[in-house]
Design a protein around this motif. Structure first.
Motif, mmCIF file in Angstrom:
data_model
loop_
_atom_site.group_PDB
_atom_site.id
_atom_site.type_symbol
_atom_site.label_atom_id
_atom_site.label_comp_id
_atom_site.label_asym_id
_atom_site.label_seq_id
_atom_site.Cartn_x
_atom_site.Cartn_y
_atom_site.Cartn_z
ATOM 1 N N ASN A 193 0.832 -1.198 0.000
ATOM 2 C CA ASN A 193 0.000 0.000 0.000
ATOM 3 C C ASN A 193 0.871 1.254 0.000
ATOM 4 O OD1 ASN A 193 -2.466 1.374 0.094
ATOM 5 N ND2 ASN A 193 -2.305 1.627 2.306
ATOM 6 N N ASP A 194 0.369 2.295 -0.628
ATOM 7 C CA ASP A 194 1.040 3.594 -0.595
ATOM 8 C C ASP A 194 -0.022 4.687 -0.637
ATOM 9 O OD1 ASP A 194 0.259 4.134 -3.276
ATOM 10 O OD2 ASP A 194 2.059 3.173 -4.047
ATOM 11 N N ASP A 195 0.416 5.906 -0.514
ATOM 12 C CA ASP A 195 -0.501 7.040 -0.551
ATOM 13 C C ASP A 195 -0.471 7.748 -1.900
ATOM 14 O OD1 ASP A 195 -1.256 6.621 2.099
ATOM 15 O OD2 ASP A 195 0.394 7.857 2.869
ATOM 16 N N ALA B 278 -7.136 -4.833 -4.543
ATOM 17 C CA ALA B 278 -6.877 -3.439 -4.168
ATOM 18 C C ALA B 278 -7.406 -3.140 -2.773
ATOM 19 C CB ALA B 278 -7.489 -2.495 -5.200
ATOM 20 N N LEU B 279 -8.558 -3.686 -2.438
ATOM 21 C CA LEU B 279 -9.106 -3.488 -1.096
ATOM 22 C C LEU B 279 -8.231 -4.157 -0.040
ATOM 23 C CD1 LEU B 279 -12.908 -3.893 -1.864
ATOM 24 C CD2 LEU B 279 -11.743 -1.808 -1.096
ATOM 25 N N PHE B 280 -7.783 -5.383 -0.306
ATOM 26 C CA PHE B 280 -6.881 -6.061 0.628
ATOM 27 C C PHE B 280 -5.596 -5.247 0.815
ATOM 28 C CE2 PHE B 280 -9.192 -10.118 -0.262
ATOM 29 C CZ PHE B 280 -9.489 -10.442 1.059
ATOM 30 N N ILE B 281 -5.035 -4.758 -0.289
ATOM 31 C CA ILE B 281 -3.812 -3.955 -0.215
ATOM 32 C C ILE B 281 -4.044 -2.733 0.661
ATOM 33 C CG2 ILE B 281 -2.219 -2.514 -1.542
ATOM 34 C CD1 ILE B 281 -2.828 -4.518 -3.935
ATOM 35 N N HIS B 282 -5.154 -2.064 0.445
ATOM 36 C CA HIS B 282 -5.459 -0.844 1.194
ATOM 37 C C HIS B 282 -5.609 -1.121 2.692
ATOM 38 C CE1 HIS B 282 -7.086 3.110 2.026
ATOM 39 N NE2 HIS B 282 -8.113 2.541 2.623
ATOM 40 N N TYR B 283 -6.366 -2.145 3.047
ATOM 41 C CA TYR B 283 -6.681 -2.386 4.453
ATOM 42 C C TYR B 283 -5.632 -3.205 5.196
ATOM 43 C CZ TYR B 283 -11.192 -0.219 3.759
ATOM 44 O OH TYR B 283 -12.174 0.692 3.490
ATOM 45 N N GLN B 284 -4.889 -4.053 4.487
ATOM 46 C CA GLN B 284 -3.883 -4.889 5.153
ATOM 47 C C GLN B 284 -2.462 -4.355 4.980
ATOM 48 O OE1 GLN B 284 -4.388 -8.945 3.875
ATOM 49 N NE2 GLN B 284 -6.384 -9.127 4.827
ATOM 50 N N GLY B 285 -2.273 -3.410 4.084
ATOM 51 C CA GLY B 285 -0.954 -2.838 3.870
ATOM 52 C C GLY B 285 -0.154 -3.523 2.782
ATOM 53 N N LYS B 286 -0.525 -4.728 2.453
ATOM 54 C CA LYS B 286 0.119 -5.481 1.380
ATOM 55 C C LYS B 286 -0.762 -6.672 1.038
ATOM 56 C CE LYS B 286 2.805 -8.532 4.369
ATOM 57 N NZ LYS B 286 4.105 -9.095 4.648
ATOM 58 N N TYR B 287 -0.521 -7.242 -0.156
ATOM 59 C CA TYR B 287 -1.289 -8.429 -0.539
ATOM 60 C C TYR B 287 -0.563 -9.161 -1.654
ATOM 61 C CZ TYR B 287 -5.289 -11.413 -1.504
ATOM 62 O OH TYR B 287 -6.104 -12.494 -1.674
#
Length: 93
Positions: A28-30, A56-65
């Motif tokens: 995840n990044d900003d 994309a949702l997993f990446i956003h909420y977990q920080g990585k996927y």
């Protein structure tokens, strides 16, 4: 006396195959938008739009996927293509 168990051998063979597989991890990044990550996953990793959105949702909420599993030679150009798009991606080992 050792006894041959064909079921156990099949599991060992499967374990060896799994050990040779790697994952592309997206972090995840900003910077990158959901739309950009989704579009990239569809085009590069051959995800369906729905699958890409879930990733994309997993990446956003977990920080990585882990978005793609496969052998290193197959994953490397895909990972590099994601990086070329500004997406923070790595291959685990």
């Amino acid at each position: 006396m050792l006894e041959f168990n064909p079921w156990k051998q099949e599991q060992l063979d499967a374990d060896v195959l799994d050990a040779q597989l790697h994952n592309i991890i997206i972090w995840n990044d900003d910077v990158n938008t959901f739309d950009w990550v989704i579009e990239s996953l569809v085009e590069i990793c051959e995800h369906s739009p729905e699958q890409a959105e879930q990733c994309a949702l997993f990446i956003h909420y977990q920080g990585k996927y882990a978005v793609k599993k496969g052998d290193f030679e197959t994953l490397r150009p895909k990972c590099e293509a994601l990086i070329d798009r500004g997406i923070n991606a790595t291959i685990d080992n």
